[in-house]
Structure formats: C-alpha cells, structure tokens
Design an enzyme around this catalytic site. Structure first.
Site, PDB file in Angstrom:
ATOM      1  N   SER A  27     -30.731  23.015 -26.922  1.00 35.83           N
ATOM      2  CA  SER A  27     -29.478  23.502 -26.353  1.00 35.83           C
ATOM      3  C   SER A  27     -29.598  24.951 -25.915  1.00 35.83           C
ATOM      4  O   SER A  27     -29.151  25.332 -24.823  1.00 35.83           O
ATOM      5  CB  SER A  27     -28.350  23.362 -27.379  1.00 35.83           C
ATOM      6  OG  SER A  27     -28.160  22.013 -27.737  1.00 35.83           O
ATOM      7  N   ARG A  31     -29.983  26.624 -21.897  1.00 34.65           N
ATOM      8  CA  ARG A  31     -29.035  27.658 -21.482  1.00 34.65           C
ATOM      9  C   ARG A  31     -29.787  28.915 -21.043  1.00 34.65           C
ATOM     10  O   ARG A  31     -29.500  29.497 -19.998  1.00 34.65           O
ATOM     11  CB  ARG A  31     -28.069  27.974 -22.625  1.00 34.65           C
ATOM     12  CG  ARG A  31     -26.985  26.925 -22.839  1.00 34.65           C
ATOM     13  CD  ARG A  31     -26.335  27.051 -24.216  1.00 34.65           C
ATOM     14  NE  ARG A  31     -25.147  26.201 -24.351  1.00 34.65           N
ATOM     15  CZ  ARG A  31     -25.186  24.887 -24.574  1.00 34.65           C
ATOM     16  NH1 ARG A  31     -26.360  24.262 -24.668  1.00 34.65           N
ATOM     17  NH2 ARG A  31     -24.066  24.191 -24.709  1.00 34.65           N
ATOM     18  N   GLY A  97     -28.990  15.652 -20.111  1.00 39.34           N
ATOM     19  CA  GLY A  97     -27.582  15.932 -19.865  1.00 39.34           C
ATOM     20  C   GLY A  97     -27.300  17.405 -19.658  1.00 39.34           C
ATOM     21  O   GLY A  97     -26.527  17.784 -18.772  1.00 39.34           O
ATOM     22  N   ARG A 125     -24.071   8.189 -16.981  1.00 44.21           N
ATOM     23  CA  ARG A 125     -23.385   9.177 -17.811  1.00 44.21           C
ATOM     24  C   ARG A 125     -22.363   9.941 -16.967  1.00 44.21           C
ATOM     25  O   ARG A 125     -22.687  10.489 -15.914  1.00 44.21           O
ATOM     26  CB  ARG A 125     -24.399  10.128 -18.454  1.00 44.21           C
ATOM     27  CG  ARG A 125     -25.385   9.385 -19.349  1.00 44.21           C
ATOM     28  CD  ARG A 125     -26.423  10.304 -19.957  1.00 44.21           C
ATOM     29  NE  ARG A 125     -25.836  11.239 -20.913  1.00 44.21           N
ATOM     30  CZ  ARG A 125     -26.545  12.155 -21.564  1.00 44.21           C
ATOM     31  NH1 ARG A 125     -27.846  12.270 -21.332  1.00 44.21           N
ATOM     32  NH2 ARG A 125     -25.953  12.962 -22.429  1.00 44.21           N
ATOM     33  N   GLN A 172     -20.279  20.174 -22.492  1.00 44.10           N
ATOM     34  CA  GLN A 172     -21.227  20.676 -21.492  1.00 44.10           C
ATOM     35  C   GLN A 172     -20.545  20.988 -20.166  1.00 44.10           C
ATOM     36  O   GLN A 172     -20.999  21.868 -19.433  1.00 44.10           O
ATOM     37  CB  GLN A 172     -22.362  19.674 -21.284  1.00 44.10           C
ATOM     38  CG  GLN A 172     -23.288  19.567 -22.483  1.00 44.10           C
ATOM     39  CD  GLN A 172     -24.323  18.467 -22.332  1.00 44.10           C
ATOM     40  OE1 GLN A 172     -24.464  17.869 -21.262  1.00 44.10           O
ATOM     41  NE2 GLN A 172     -25.042  18.182 -23.397  1.00 44.10           N
ATOM     42  N   ASP A 297     -24.669  15.401 -32.648  1.00 50.29           N
ATOM     43  CA  ASP A 297     -26.058  14.939 -32.610  1.00 50.29           C
ATOM     44  C   ASP A 297     -26.627  14.679 -33.997  1.00 50.29           C
ATOM     45  O   ASP A 297     -27.710  14.091 -34.130  1.00 50.29           O
ATOM     46  CB  ASP A 297     -26.935  15.950 -31.867  1.00 50.29           C
ATOM     47  CG  ASP A 297     -26.718  15.902 -30.359  1.00 50.29           C
ATOM     48  OD1 ASP A 297     -26.125  14.914 -29.880  1.00 50.29           O
ATOM     49  OD2 ASP A 297     -27.137  16.842 -29.662  1.00 50.29           O
ATOM     50  N   LYS A 400     -38.300  13.721 -25.675  1.00 48.32           N
ATOM     51  CA  LYS A 400     -37.161  14.354 -25.011  1.00 48.32           C
ATOM     52  C   LYS A 400     -36.814  15.690 -25.658  1.00 48.32           C
ATOM     53  O   LYS A 400     -36.436  16.638 -24.970  1.00 48.32           O
ATOM     54  CB  LYS A 400     -35.961  13.410 -25.049  1.00 48.32           C
ATOM     55  CG  LYS A 400     -34.788  13.836 -24.182  1.00 48.32           C
ATOM     56  CD  LYS A 400     -33.739  12.740 -24.150  1.00 48.32           C
ATOM     57  CE  LYS A 400     -32.718  12.982 -23.058  1.00 48.32           C
ATOM     58  NZ  LYS A 400     -31.901  14.182 -23.276  1.00 48.32           N
TER      59      LYS A 400
END
Length: 420
Positions: A27, A31, A97, A125, A172, A297, A400
């Site tokens: 995450s 960013r 995503g 999605r 998000q 998550d 991933k």
C-alpha cells in the site's frame, strides 16, 4: 517462468521458530511510487516491495515518462519532471487495484489520452464511483462497464473547489482523488458521501505519504479533507514492512505455538491491518464477532485461523471483500467447506466459521481454489500447518504482494510437495 500448478503443505508437527521479515508495504510502496513520479526531482524509496503489483505501477510510470532505477531488491530511485506524459499504449496493470485506481485519477493531470486497463479479474472490479466523481470536475473519462478499461482524456489540469466521492466500495477512490488534488489549480475540499467508508486507516496512509512529498493536506471534519495545490517535491522515503503480510506470520506463530521474530515491533506498524495483531493474539479464544471493516486484508488470515478456535466466529463489516481480487467471502466459505462441509456459512455479507479445534492433526485432503487471489493462497496455507492434505492451487499467485512467502515459511520449518 513455468508456474507451479499446486502445492501440498506438510504439517510441520512442531512449533515454527526463527526470523521472518515481511516485505515492504504494498500500500505504501504504490502510493510513494506515484507521488515520486508526480514530483520534480529524484526520490529514493528504501524498504520497498518488489512484487507484481508494484512492478505494474513502476512500469506504468515509466511509460508516462518517469525514470525509475532499481539498484537493489528493496529500493526504487524515481526521477520525475513534475508532469506525467501520455503513454503510447494502454497501461496494463494486471489485477493491481491500487495502481488502477490511483493512475485513473492521476491521468487527469496528463495532457493527452490515457487508457487504464487490467486483466480479466480487474475488468470485473468496480471503478464507477471514481469515474463519476472525476466527471463532476469536467474531466472527460469513460468506463463503459463501470469497470476497467478506463479512458481519460486529460488536459493536464482541472479546476474544482469541492469533490464529492462515495467511498463505500473502496477507500482507494478517496486516496486516488486526494493524491490527484494536490496537482490542481486551487484548494480542493474532498468530501465523503453515501455509505460509511471502510478502512479509513488507508486514507491516513495516503495523507501521510502526501505530506512526506511536500503536499499540504488537512482533515477538516470526519469526512472531509482540504488539499492545497502544492504539487509534490522529491523526497527520500522509508517504507515500513507490510502489516497484511505480517498477519500470516502472526497466525503461524500462534497456530504452531512457535516463536517468530518479524524484526519489527508489533506496535511499529502504521497500516490498518496491524490492528489484527491484538485479535490474533487471543487465539484460541477469538471474539464471537469480529468487525473486519478496518482491517479488511487481514480477514482471510483470521477466518482460516478461526477454523481452529474454541468457539464459532462471525465476521461482520466485510461486504467490501466481495469486490477484492476475487469475492473473498465466497472464496473463504468455499475453501473452508472443502476442508470439511459445514465449516463455514455465508449469511448475507457476513461469514460464520463453525470452529473446531479437533481439526488439528486430522487428515482431510482438500484442494483450495485460490481464484488467483494471493490472500486466499497465503491464508489457507495456515490450515496446512495443522491439517494433513491441504493443497493450494496456483500457489504462485502470492507473487502479487509476497513473492518470497513459500520460501519464508520453509525457512521457519514448513515443507511441501509440488514445489522446489
């Protein structure tokens, strides 16, 4: 590289012990990559995650004129011009995503056309709320199915005093608009509307990263943020380990009655999923009801752990899990019921796990369909620590976010059939 079709976990039969450092936060890495790409100058990001999701983001930024070097396995050196350029071809972002939502909004700052696309999973999605919010700013953006691909015909600027966004499906969307807003021409207020947003902590991650790259952003109410039109400046940025990845190691420790040193104190994480530590530490006496809205998550980790709890556990506040890399509520109930029929039940968007500590030590052959979802694969690996016969299909999907996951467990004493 040939993908491994399946992997069967051999229960170790002893406590897991050793040092296992989680990779850098996905995450925060994605960013920081975007903000460094929007900045003018050279930024150095250390402790970063190198995985499928971050490679998609880095490659997309390269296609938009950003120079990115990778001097080692945990560092990105990013040199931006202060402006993203229109790519020559659609941006392919797999099933990432964060990259898809963040770059869709950032494309409004490009003078030209940007097509944001992904794989067959990403194309299911939803991105409609973000697209609608961008349209209210006068941005020419289209997504015919409400999912990627998204086409943004930007002018390199936008003017807005206020942006309304429904973040009920995903925080998000909010983070994407916040990061975009600093590139505007005037101060912007971003306000949440609609259903209560889950995972507010991820917005805190966004604003903290923005400030580190020179933006001025302030939370002016529980649902409103003001962003000044500062743009971004280059910065050196240290990325903390991934709290979502840490949840698998915390759970492996309590399941095996082991001792795993993550190399970082549990209270040092700033990510929302770090809240899961206190819950996991209560095993085998997990609460009867667990609200997963602020640690989404981590829910798959705790749901598989709950199978071995002393008493049943209901997971609430998890509706957003239906629009993750797969329908995670369905994937969890399917996998648990493959282990033993009736182990899990869906009630609306809640998941009930009918815990049974007697599962430990049994031989219950079960193939777990991961639905190409890294978190389903990593979570159900935990069941294999206590049950003989757990086979994970498409185990390489962990690339991933945690490419070294299987090697990490092996270093702690876990063995497998079907993988070198």
């Amino acid at each position: 590289m040939t993908r491994t079709a399946k992997l069967t976990i051999i229960p170790p039969g002893r406590p897991l012990s050793g040092r296992a450092m989680p990779p850098g936060s996905k995450s925060i890495t994605n960013r920081a990559l975007l903000l460094a790409g929007l900045a003018k100058g050279t930024s150095r990001m250390t402790g970063a995650l190198k995985s499928d999701d971050t490679r998609y983001m880095a490659d997309a930024l390269r296609a938009m004129g950003v120079a990115i070097d990778e001097p080692d396995d945990t560092t990105f050196v990013v040199t931006g011009s202060g402006r993203l350029m229109p790519p020559k071809a659609p941006l392919f972002l797999g099933n990432a995503g964060t990259a898809t939502r963040f770059l869709t909004a950032a494309a409004a700052l490009v003078d030209g056309t940007v097509v944001v696309d992904g794989d067959e999973h990403m194309r299911k999605r939803p991105i409609g709320p973000l697209v609608e919010a961008m349209r209210t700013l006068g941005i020419d953006v289209s997504a015919d199915t409400g999912c990627p691909p998204v086409t943004v015909r930007g002018t390199g600027r936008f003017e807005a005093d206020r942006i309304l966004i429904d973040g009920g499906l995903s925080s998000q969307y909010v983070s994407a608009l916040l990061m975009m807003a600093a590139g505007g021409d005037r101060p912007v207020d971003i306000e949440l509307v609609g259903e209560d947003i889950g995972a507010l902590g991820y917005i805190d991650l966004t604003t903290a990263a923005m400030k580190a790259f020179g933006a001025r952003v302030e939370k002016t109410s529980p649902v409103t943020w003001r962003v000044e039109p500062t743009g971004y400046r280059a910065a050196d940025f240290v990325i903390e380990p991934d709290a979502s990845a840490a949840t698998y190691l915390w759970a492996a420790e309590v399941l095996s009655d082991g001792q795993i040193d993550l190399g970082v104190p549990n209270d040092a994480f700033t990510q929302p999923d770090a809240k899961a530590y206190e819950t996991i530490a209560k095993f085998p006496h997990l609460p009867a009801e667990i609200d997963g809205s602020q640690m989404q998550d981590a829910v798959p980790t705790i749901a598989v752990l709950a199978a071995f709890n002393e008493t049943p556990v209901r997971f609430v506040g998890i509706a957003n899990l239906r629009v993750k890399e797969c329908d995670r509520i369905r994937a969890l109930s399917t996998g648990l019921n493959n282990i033993r029929e009736g182990l899990a039940v869906e009630e609306g968007d809640d998941l009930i796990v009918h815990s049974d500590p007697a599962l430990a030590g049994q031989t219950l052959p079960a193939e777990i369909d991961t639905f190409a979802d890294h978190r389903i694969a990593m979570s159900f690996a935990l069941a294999g620590l206590k049950i003989d016969g757990i086979t994970i299909l498409d185990p390489d999907c962990v690339g991933k976010t945690f490419p070294a996951y299987w090697r990490t467990l092996a270093a702690l004493g876990v063995t497998y059939q079907g993988k070198d």
